[in-house]
Write a protein that holds these residues in place. Sequence first.
Motif, PDB file in Angstrom:
ATOM      1  N   THR A 507      16.601 -10.573 -10.531  1.00  0.00           N
ATOM      2  CA  THR A 507      16.866 -10.958  -9.143  1.00  0.00           C
ATOM      3  C   THR A 507      15.875 -10.312  -8.194  1.00  0.00           C
ATOM      4  O   THR A 507      15.227  -9.321  -8.527  1.00  0.00           O
ATOM      5  CB  THR A 507      18.299 -10.564  -8.724  1.00  0.00           C
ATOM      6  N   VAL A 508      15.769 -10.884  -7.001  1.00  0.00           N
ATOM      7  CA  VAL A 508      14.846 -10.422  -5.964  1.00  0.00           C
ATOM      8  C   VAL A 508      15.672  -9.986  -4.759  1.00  0.00           C
ATOM      9  O   VAL A 508      16.558 -10.719  -4.324  1.00  0.00           O
ATOM     10  CB  VAL A 508      13.879 -11.539  -5.536  1.00  0.00           C
ATOM     11  N   GLN A 509      15.377  -8.794  -4.237  1.00  0.00           N
ATOM     12  CA  GLN A 509      16.106  -8.294  -3.075  1.00  0.00           C
ATOM     13  C   GLN A 509      15.226  -8.227  -1.832  1.00  0.00           C
ATOM     14  O   GLN A 509      14.010  -8.114  -1.923  1.00  0.00           O
ATOM     15  CB  GLN A 509      16.681  -6.898  -3.350  1.00  0.00           C
ATOM     16  N   LYS A 525      16.138 -15.516  -7.500  1.00  0.00           N
ATOM     17  CA  LYS A 525      16.250 -15.234  -8.920  1.00  0.00           C
ATOM     18  C   LYS A 525      14.950 -15.619  -9.617  1.00  0.00           C
ATOM     19  O   LYS A 525      14.308 -16.606  -9.246  1.00  0.00           O
ATOM     20  CB  LYS A 525      17.392 -16.075  -9.513  1.00  0.00           C
ATOM     21  N   PHE A 526      14.573 -14.832 -10.612  1.00  0.00           N
ATOM     22  CA  PHE A 526      13.426 -15.170 -11.447  1.00  0.00           C
ATOM     23  C   PHE A 526      13.863 -16.081 -12.591  1.00  0.00           C
ATOM     24  O   PHE A 526      14.954 -15.921 -13.150  1.00  0.00           O
ATOM     25  CB  PHE A 526      12.809 -13.915 -12.065  1.00  0.00           C
ATOM     26  N   ARG A 537      21.011 -11.484 -19.234  1.00  0.00           N
ATOM     27  CA  ARG A 537      20.776 -11.551 -20.675  1.00  0.00           C
ATOM     28  C   ARG A 537      19.489 -10.852 -21.076  1.00  0.00           C
ATOM     29  O   ARG A 537      19.357 -10.352 -22.191  1.00  0.00           O
ATOM     30  CB  ARG A 537      20.740 -13.017 -21.122  1.00  0.00           C
ATOM     31  N   GLY A 538      18.509 -10.820 -20.178  1.00  0.00           N
ATOM     32  CA  GLY A 538      17.219 -10.253 -20.507  1.00  0.00           C
ATOM     33  C   GLY A 538      16.415 -11.178 -21.398  1.00  0.00           C
ATOM     34  O   GLY A 538      16.700 -12.367 -21.533  1.00  0.00           O
ATOM     35  N   VAL A 539      15.386 -10.643 -22.030  1.00  0.00           N
ATOM     36  CA  VAL A 539      14.580 -11.381 -22.998  1.00  0.00           C
ATOM     37  C   VAL A 539      15.030 -10.945 -24.388  1.00  0.00           C
ATOM     38  O   VAL A 539      15.010  -9.754 -24.713  1.00  0.00           O
ATOM     39  CB  VAL A 539      13.075 -11.098 -22.819  1.00  0.00           C
ATOM     40  N   PRO A 564      25.176 -14.068 -13.174  1.00  0.00           N
ATOM     41  CA  PRO A 564      25.152 -14.544 -14.565  1.00  0.00           C
ATOM     42  C   PRO A 564      23.785 -15.078 -14.974  1.00  0.00           C
ATOM     43  O   PRO A 564      22.928 -15.379 -14.143  1.00  0.00           O
ATOM     44  CB  PRO A 564      26.195 -15.668 -14.557  1.00  0.00           C
ATOM     45  N   TRP A 565      23.607 -15.212 -16.279  1.00  0.00           N
ATOM     46  CA  TRP A 565      22.458 -15.928 -16.821  1.00  0.00           C
ATOM     47  C   TRP A 565      22.660 -17.417 -16.578  1.00  0.00           C
ATOM     48  O   TRP A 565      23.780 -17.938 -16.646  1.00  0.00           O
ATOM     49  CB  TRP A 565      22.345 -15.675 -18.322  1.00  0.00           C
ATOM     50  N   ASP A 566      21.602 -18.123 -16.273  1.00  0.00           N
ATOM     51  CA  ASP A 566      21.672 -19.582 -16.171  1.00  0.00           C
ATOM     52  C   ASP A 566      20.275 -20.136 -16.406  1.00  0.00           C
ATOM     53  O   ASP A 566      19.348 -19.396 -16.759  1.00  0.00           O
ATOM     54  CB  ASP A 566      22.245 -20.035 -14.820  1.00  0.00           C
TER      55      ASP A 566
END
Length: 703
Positions: A507-509, A525-526, A537-539, A564-566
Amino acid sequence: MSNSSPMRTRLINALAGAGLLLLGGLATAAEPLPLDIDNLKPTREHTIASLNTVELLRRHHYNRIRLDDALSSEIFDTYLQLLDPQRSLFSAWDIREFEVNRYHMDDHLLAGNLEPGFSIHRRQLARAIQRSNFMLAQLDKGLQKINLDSDQNIETNREKSAWAEDDDALQLLWRLQLKDEILRLKLAGRDSDAIIDTLGKRYRNQQLRLNQTRSEDMFQNYINALAQVYDPHTQYMSPELAENFDINMSLSLEGIGAVLQSDNEFTRIVRLVPAGPAERSQQLSPADRIAGVAQGNEEMVDVVGWRLDEVVKMIRGPKGSRVRLEVIPASNPPSDMSTREVVLTREAVKLEDQAARSHILELEHEGQSNRVGVIEVPGFYMDFKAYRRGDPDYRSTTRDVRRLLGELRDDGVTAVVLDLRNNGGGSLQEATELTGLFIDRGPTVLVRDSQGQIQIMDDTRSGIAWEGPMAVLVNRLSASASEIFAGAMQDYGRALIIGEPTFGKGTVQSVQPLNHGELKLTLAKFYRISGQSTQNRGVLPDIQFPSRLDTAEIGESSLPRALPWDSIAPVSYRHDRQLRSLLGALQERHEHRTASHPDFVYTRARNDLEREMRDMTLLPLNEARRRTQQQDYESRLLVLENQRRQALGETPLSKLERNEQPLSHGGSRTAEEIAKDPFLAETGKILLDVLRLNLDEQLAKAS
């Protein structure tokens, strides 16, 4: 990334999440409180700041959640969790009284009415005083009056336990908690006088801090209960906290170089800043807990129960000065509070100390000697000052890695490992440019904002700096920009991703000034070019190694209410499927090699043992049973350690050596340490497997 609000925006690729808000103070009964609890009320500045915060969250947070009754209930539960994380202050009677606010927190906040939140906090303060009075009174009677031979047990985690019904039930709980504290110190080797002294100082120090509680503290806690239902990286910062925000609690400037986070009553190390004093000392690890802080040769101050920002103030100090930390190692079992003292000299971390560096691994593989290049990338850095003044020799991750690749090629390496373990991120631009060294133009990462608009970042330069086999070695502390780079390498099929699932910070803040303090909120979000988010979830590695880090304690997924992951629609890019076709054979060879490898066997067995200890929900409050439990753990751990040592031809231990470092710690190390790293060596052998399998395939085609 576009945004309609005229915000002052800063991208924050930080690991620190929730946890700055616990009050954790206790007060004494021995003297009247100078603090007038009833006089702690919201100010006009607080009211305006709360209204501004509500508006910013509603309009600009990535989630765009409605502030309604459902969210009100979440705010209510989050606030209670912040004020009483172990459910040992409020009684069920208190909670029933508070329940009238559950579905009205939204209405109060929309109207700028902060009194309901302050009222709950004032009760927490009164209960903390009551608990402190009780604990000190019990200590005054002496340890001989406290029965440590009973059959009682205590829950190791009360976050979801039932609230104690009334005052009598609370006092019973407090007795159990005091017994647990005494037992932990006993098992750590403290005698009765030292235990009385330690706990007495702990509660008296907390009393002093409690008496300094301000309306500002209450406002910060309350408004953060609102902020954190959106996500753990969204946070209100008081004027004082905002003043220190640029170092992001990392202490990397004239500090020790450690990212810290609250963990109930303790301060926990999340990660070590590459090349910082803490990492170079090789005495600290992620998940270690800080129990005390001292300046130079002064007396150690117990900081259990302190707020994170207060602990940070004690640890920071002038460059060149010494700070002593009393640390509970992460390797201790849950009931073991034994500590060790770590002495560090504060200093600024220089860019050149964090720069990428290369080594060569000499590996025997299938009867042949091979040279595999290793490039350690501690962070994604760029000397912006030199860049802006037009210095043609400015330092950056990409420039340094390009140079190192050339040197390794000249040294005749056949494959390259990029070691991104413990790399917490940094410059997004550098993550994109580093990706460009290994692909011939193309997209690198997608950024989606709260409006659904997507920005595509590209590598526009032609040419590839290294075309040979490559692996990216990651662990749980590889985060943010590291995940963007690793995800791109995996999506393009350009490199094998080996190691552990990464942190999951996707995420970006942005930081928005308020009339009073600042609000850090999540705006975007990235996403990987394949459309998958790196968030939560990460990589996931192509070939996974066992981890010594507990994913339940470290990583985005461990943070409450993490986004969440999406996934979104992928962009067009060229994917090389050659590595993907080899994964089955590579996995089989890896498993065959490591099935009996001493370090891999040890790590897996130790993980199983520590998981067994973590899963224990009750601890005995009987001293003999507790000692037996700890001795059993230590004897089993000693057996595992000696099995590993004997398999490696090393001398077995007669007793356990405490506080050893994790095997896969990464970071700044000597050439000798790198050569002995079993996980790095196995990564190199996997790449040599790639070369062997590719050669076999070519020979098969030729025949």
